[in-house]
Enzyme design. Structure first.
Site, PDB file in Angstrom:
ATOM      1  N   CYS A   1       0.853  -1.190   0.000  1.00 45.89           N
ATOM      2  CA  CYS A   1       0.000   0.000   0.000  1.00 45.89           C
ATOM      3  C   CYS A   1       0.894   1.247   0.000  1.00 45.89           C
ATOM      4  CB  CYS A   1      -0.893  -0.009   1.241  1.00 45.89           C
ATOM      5  SG  CYS A   1      -1.833   1.520   1.456  1.00 45.89           S
TER       6      CYS A   1
ATOM      7  N   CYS B   1       0.390   3.250   3.489  1.00 46.99           N
ATOM      8  CA  CYS B   1       0.816   2.766   4.808  1.00 46.99           C
ATOM      9  C   CYS B   1       1.872   1.662   4.770  1.00 46.99           C
ATOM     10  CB  CYS B   1      -0.395   2.282   5.615  1.00 46.99           C
ATOM     11  SG  CYS B   1      -1.001   0.662   5.102  1.00 46.99           S
TER      12      CYS B   1
ATOM     13  N   CYS C   1      -7.329  -1.064   1.524  1.00 45.43           N
ATOM     14  CA  CYS C   1      -6.200  -1.606   2.278  1.00 45.43           C
ATOM     15  C   CYS C   1      -6.684  -2.105   3.642  1.00 45.43           C
ATOM     16  CB  CYS C   1      -5.132  -0.533   2.459  1.00 45.43           C
ATOM     17  SG  CYS C   1      -3.827  -1.021   3.607  1.00 45.43           S
TER      18      CYS C   1
ATOM     19  N   CYS D   1      -4.892   0.430   6.532  1.00 44.69           N
ATOM     20  CA  CYS D   1      -5.213   1.866   6.674  1.00 44.69           C
ATOM     21  C   CYS D   1      -6.594   2.222   6.136  1.00 44.69           C
ATOM     22  CB  CYS D   1      -4.148   2.730   5.996  1.00 44.69           C
ATOM     23  SG  CYS D   1      -4.208   2.704   4.187  1.00 44.69           S
TER      24      CYS D   1
ATOM     25  N   CYS E   1      -8.781  -4.925  -9.551  1.00 42.00           N
ATOM     26  CA  CYS E   1      -8.421  -3.871 -10.488  1.00 42.00           C
ATOM     27  C   CYS E   1      -7.923  -2.672  -9.683  1.00 42.00           C
ATOM     28  CB  CYS E   1      -9.668  -3.520 -11.302  1.00 42.00           C
ATOM     29  SG  CYS E   1      -9.352  -2.278 -12.547  1.00 42.00           S
TER      30      CYS E   1
HETATM   31 FE    FE Z   1      -2.709   1.044   3.564  1.00 41.70          FE
END
Ligand code: FE
Length: 180
Positions: free
Chosen positions: A95, A98, A144, A147, A167
């Site tokens: 991510c 984060c 995510c 986060c 996607c």
């Molecule tokens: Fe994240």
């Protein structure tokens, strides 16, 4: 005798101080290492799985504008423009907000949609979902797991073995190639 005692005391004090300084420089070094991964973002980590619950203002302060707009405002990058839609290098995707681990390159497949696509998330906690009715159709939003940042959407037209297509926005991803 007295002088000897004071000399020993001073010596001990110097040793204690040196130990303290060493400890402090170690802490500073580890903090610096984390910041080197993502300068200015103290929450970014590839190993810390503690869930993040920051305010919008806090995210705005620590994320680059393009990452903020995708991650926190569910913006979508234009297809065929992102860094990863057309890549097949071996490595790991994290991510961008984060540092949470999201996908391995082995789960990435060539999709004609213009966004990086995966058929499987790295682990159960990597990605979570939410129903999204924002454009007049029901879609599954992919977020995510650490986060809660927007990553993209999940569709049911992916390849075997899962039949899923994650996607994703390249902007919401960081990629680290395998070293061996
Ligand atoms: Fe994240």
């Amino acid at each position: 005798m007295k002088t000897q005692f004071f000399s020993s005391l001073v010596l001990l004090l110097i040793i204690f101080q040196a130990c303290g300084q060493n400890k402090e420089s170690k802490n500073t070094a580890s903090i610096m290492k984390e910041n080197e991964i993502k300068p200015g973002n103290p929450h970014y980590s590839h190993t810390d799985t503690t869930k993040l619950n920051l305010t919008d203002a806090e995210w705005k302060k620590i994320l680059p504008e393009d990452v903020y707009l995708v991650s926190r405002k569910a913006d979508t990058e234009r297809p065929f423009t992102g860094k990863y839609w057309n890549t097949d290098v071996k490595g790991t995707y994290y991510c961008a907000a984060c540092g949470n681990i999201l996908f391995r390159s082995g789960a990435k497949f060539a999709s004609s949609c213009g966004w990086p696509s995966f058929f499987e998330q790295e682990n159960k906690k990597s990605v979570v979902y939410k129903t999204d009715n924002s454009i007049g159709m029901e879609r599954i939003e992919a977020l995510c797991g650490r986060c809660g940042g927007h990553l993209g959407h999940l569709f049911d037209d992916g390849p075997a073995p899962t039949g899923k297509r994650y996607c994703m926005n390249s902007i919401a991803l960081d990629f680290e190639p395998d070293t061996k």
